[in-house]
Enzyme design. Structure first.
Site, short mmCIF file in Angstrom:
data_model
loop_
_atom_site.label_atom_id
_atom_site.label_comp_id
_atom_site.label_asym_id
_atom_site.label_seq_id
_atom_site.Cartn_x
_atom_site.Cartn_y
_atom_site.Cartn_z
N HIS A 43 -7.24 1.65 -6.56
CA HIS A 43 -7.40 0.73 -5.51
C HIS A 43 -8.32 -0.59 -5.83
O HIS A 43 -9.50 -0.58 -5.32
CB HIS A 43 -8.28 1.66 -4.64
CG HIS A 43 -8.28 1.19 -3.14
ND1 HIS A 43 -7.62 -0.09 -2.48
CD2 HIS A 43 -8.76 1.51 -1.84
CE1 HIS A 43 -7.84 -0.16 -1.44
NE2 HIS A 43 -8.69 0.79 -0.94
N ASP A 62 -16.91 8.83 -1.70
CA ASP A 62 -15.78 8.63 -0.80
C ASP A 62 -15.25 9.90 -0.52
O ASP A 62 -15.93 11.01 -0.71
CB ASP A 62 -14.57 8.26 -1.99
CG ASP A 62 -13.50 7.60 -1.06
OD1 ASP A 62 -13.52 7.63 0.16
OD2 ASP A 62 -12.18 7.36 -1.70
N ARG A 119 0.84 -1.12 -0.02
CA ARG A 119 0.01 -0.03 0.07
C ARG A 119 0.68 1.32 0.05
O ARG A 119 1.63 1.55 0.99
CB ARG A 119 -0.85 -0.10 1.14
CG ARG A 119 -1.87 1.15 1.41
CD ARG A 119 -2.55 0.95 2.57
NE ARG A 119 -3.29 2.08 2.73
CZ ARG A 119 -4.91 2.19 2.54
NH1 ARG A 119 -5.41 1.12 2.14
NH2 ARG A 119 -5.40 3.37 2.94
N GLN A 165 -10.26 -2.94 -3.31
CA GLN A 165 -11.78 -2.35 -2.61
C GLN A 165 -12.76 -2.69 -3.64
O GLN A 165 -13.95 -2.81 -3.29
CB GLN A 165 -11.39 -1.00 -2.61
CG GLN A 165 -12.76 -0.02 -2.21
CD GLN A 165 -13.39 -0.51 -0.72
OE1 GLN A 165 -12.46 -0.51 0.14
NE2 GLN A 165 -14.60 -1.06 -0.47
N CYS A 178 -16.41 3.41 0.69
CA CYS A 178 -14.98 2.57 1.15
C CYS A 178 -14.57 2.81 2.58
O CYS A 178 -13.93 1.56 3.12
CB CYS A 178 -14.05 2.57 0.04
SG CYS A 178 -13.04 4.16 0.14
N ARG A 207 -14.04 -6.94 2.09
CA ARG A 207 -12.57 -6.65 1.89
C ARG A 207 -11.91 -7.89 2.10
O ARG A 207 -10.84 -8.42 1.53
CB ARG A 207 -12.34 -5.50 2.67
CG ARG A 207 -12.40 -4.11 2.08
CD ARG A 207 -11.87 -3.86 0.71
NE ARG A 207 -10.17 -3.66 0.78
CZ ARG A 207 -9.56 -2.78 1.34
NH1 ARG A 207 -10.11 -1.72 1.58
NH2 ARG A 207 -8.27 -2.85 1.46
#
Length: 308
Positions: free
Chosen positions: A134, A225, A107, A137, A266, A294
């Protein structure tokens, strides 16, 4: 070598297999204590390096728990531990880690760190997030949608707010899974033209609609988001709030979509900023299913990477 770097770089059949397997693994764990291992232990004897240049809650916990449930072990490494690219090159770090571990999840900020790691590693590399995309996700989001509404192919997804890295991966997924996506937000925060063109090249409908009320008409799913990053200055935060305020997801906006439309985020969310608490805690919200998924989606991704 099965790297999982981005959704558009992964074969659609492999993506579909991962979603199906994630659902099966989730179902197999129903009613079991969280700490118990899976009956199937495909990662037994495997060591997975989890590298976090960017802070994380869901990514860190879900990958760590997922590896352990499947019988493997994890090595957690922070940006301070690694100092990636400062002194030793990314390429050399990748070569060294490959001698110690069986898989790497990273990450990071810069997409180039991810791609260079994958280029020189001799073990699978997973994109846990970059500033550009991402994908893990969105695999969880696809799983969540299909749990509640069936196949996502042909569905109408609306992204409202900032055309950020999560939005980018949604565009990648639109092309690979065959759903339509409408972006509504200020022109300064449009998603990259490259990502829009890529999705359109797969035959799906991608729209830009500045009016959020028009954007959500006939929507099956509304997604947003956070508007700000932890690294933004106070001035930048205020400017972004002013730009994005018309794109808040509230109860009125949700009412403009289909009666059975879902809401996703998310997380972490800033309540009463990009979304109201009424929507987050309302009957159309599936954000906590999404967060749980996830774990299951990433377990399937890891299995695919290792061919187990």
């Amino acid at each position: 070598m099965n790297h999982f770097l981005d959704i558009h770089k992964t074969d659609p059949a492999a993506l579909r297999h991962m979603i199906t397997q994630a659902g099966d693994m989730k179902q197999a764990r129903q009613g079991r204590p969280k700490g118990t291992p899976d009956d199937d232990q495909p990662l037994a004897g495997q060591m997975v390096a989890l590298i976090f240049e960017k802070p994380s809650t869901r990514t860190r916990v879900s990958f760590d728990v997922g590896v352990r449930q499947m019988g493997g072990q994890t090595m957690l490494l922070s940006g301070q531990d690694m100092q990636l690219g400062h002194g030793e090159t990314i390429a050399d770090t990748a070569r060294v880690l490959s001698r110690y571990v069986d898989m790497i999840m990273i990450r990071t900020f810069d997409e180039n760190v991810l791609t260079e790691m994958a280029e020189y590693a001799s073990v699978p590399v997973i994109n846990g997030l970059t500033d550009r995309t991402h994908p893990c996700q969105i695999m969880a989001d696809i799983l969540t949608y299909e749990e509640h509404r069936g196949p996502i192919k042909g569905a109408n997804v609306v992204w409202t707010g900032d055309g950020n890295n999560v939005c980018a991966s949604f565009l990648h997924a639109a092309g690979q899974f065959g759903f339509n996506l409408t972006f509504t937000g200020p022109s300064q925060l449009d998603p990259e033209d490259e990502f829009i063109a890529l999705a359109r090249s797969k035959g799906v409908k991608i729209r830009i609609e500045r009016d959020p009320a028009k954007a959500v008409e006939n929507a099956d799913l509304i997604v947003t988001d956070t508007w700000i990053s932890m690294h933004d200055s106070q001035t930048a935060r205020e400017r972004r709030h002013n730009m994005l305020r018309p794109y808040q997801v509230d109860e009125v906006l949700m009412q403009g979509a289909k009666d059975d439309a879902l809401f996703m985020h998310c997380l972490p969310a800033h309540r009463e900023e990009e979304v109201t608490s009424g929507v987050m805690d309302g009957p159309q919200s599936v954000i906590f299913d999404e967060a749980e998924n996830r774990l299951h989606a990433q377990k399937a991704i890891m299995r695919w990477c290792l061919g187990v």
